[in-house]
Design a protein around this motif. Structure first.
Motif, PDB file in Angstrom:
ATOM      1  N   GLU A 152     -36.672   8.028 -26.978  1.00 35.19           N
ATOM      2  CA  GLU A 152     -38.214   8.159 -27.143  1.00 35.19           C
ATOM      3  C   GLU A 152     -38.761   9.525 -27.990  1.00 35.19           C
ATOM      4  N   ARG A 176     -36.370  12.645 -26.724  1.00 37.16           N
ATOM      5  CA  ARG A 176     -35.385  12.549 -25.290  1.00 37.16           C
ATOM      6  C   ARG A 176     -34.914  11.135 -25.298  1.00 37.16           C
ATOM      7  N   THR A 177     -33.859  11.108 -24.180  1.00 36.41           N
ATOM      8  CA  THR A 177     -33.202  10.034 -23.919  1.00 36.41           C
ATOM      9  C   THR A 177     -33.683   9.312 -22.496  1.00 36.41           C
ATOM     10  N   ASP A 178     -33.878   8.186 -22.574  1.00 40.37           N
ATOM     11  CA  ASP A 178     -34.164   7.713 -21.115  1.00 40.37           C
ATOM     12  C   ASP A 178     -32.990   7.185 -20.186  1.00 40.37           C
ATOM     13  N   ALA A 204     -32.915   3.791 -18.838  1.00 40.36           N
ATOM     14  CA  ALA A 204     -32.624   2.611 -20.137  1.00 40.36           C
ATOM     15  C   ALA A 204     -31.307   2.646 -20.308  1.00 40.36           C
ATOM     16  N   TYR A 205     -30.633   3.868 -20.524  1.00 41.42           N
ATOM     17  CA  TYR A 205     -29.229   3.949 -20.750  1.00 41.42           C
ATOM     18  C   TYR A 205     -28.303   3.288 -19.821  1.00 41.42           C
ATOM     19  N   GLY A 253     -35.810   1.679 -26.031  1.00 41.03           N
ATOM     20  CA  GLY A 253     -36.456   2.617 -25.397  1.00 41.03           C
ATOM     21  C   GLY A 253     -35.382   3.675 -24.877  1.00 41.03           C
ATOM     22  N   VAL A 254     -34.112   3.715 -25.324  1.00 36.62           N
ATOM     23  CA  VAL A 254     -33.011   4.868 -24.893  1.00 36.62           C
ATOM     24  C   VAL A 254     -33.712   6.162 -25.334  1.00 36.62           C
TER      25      VAL A 254
END
Ligand SMILES: [Zn+2]
Length: 81
Positions: free
Chosen positions: A12, A25-27, A30-31, A9-10
Motif C-alpha cells: 500500500e 508498506r506491506t500488509d 494480506a501477505y 493489497g499486499v
C-alpha cells in the motif's frame, strides 16, 4: 509484479518522501493469506509445494530433500503469478 502487489493489497502506498519517491508498506495479513493460498498449490519455482518461513524475508522449500531458498519477492511473485 509490483502492480500485482498493489492490486492484491499486499503493498500500500503510504506517502511520498521529500525527494519525491513513493513510500510503501506491506500488509502482513494480506501477505500471509497469499502465502497460505500458495501452499495449496504445487508450483514453487523448484517444483515442490509448500514453503517455510525461515526468518525475516527468507523462505525455504517445504520439501525436506530440497534446499531451495527464496526471498520474499520471489515467493510473492510465485503466489500472484
Ligand atoms: Zn523444492
Amino acid at each position: 509484479m509490483f502492480k500485482r502487489f498493489r492490486e492484491h493489497g499486499v503493498i500500500e502506498r503510504v506517502g511520498r518522501t521529500s525527494d519525491g519517491a513513493n513510500t510503501y508498506r506491506t500488509d502482513a495479513g494480506a501477505y500471509e493469506v497469499a502465502r497460505e493460498i500458495r501452499q495449496d498449490r504445487d508450483t514453487l519455482p523448484c517444483g515442490h509445494g509448500g514453503m517455510r518461513n525461515l526468518r525475516g524475508d527468507d523462505y525455504t522449500c517445504g520439501n525436506p530433500d530440497c534446499d531451495a531458498r527464496y526471498d520474499r519477492e520471489t515467493v510473492a511473485d510465485a503466489v500472484f503469478a
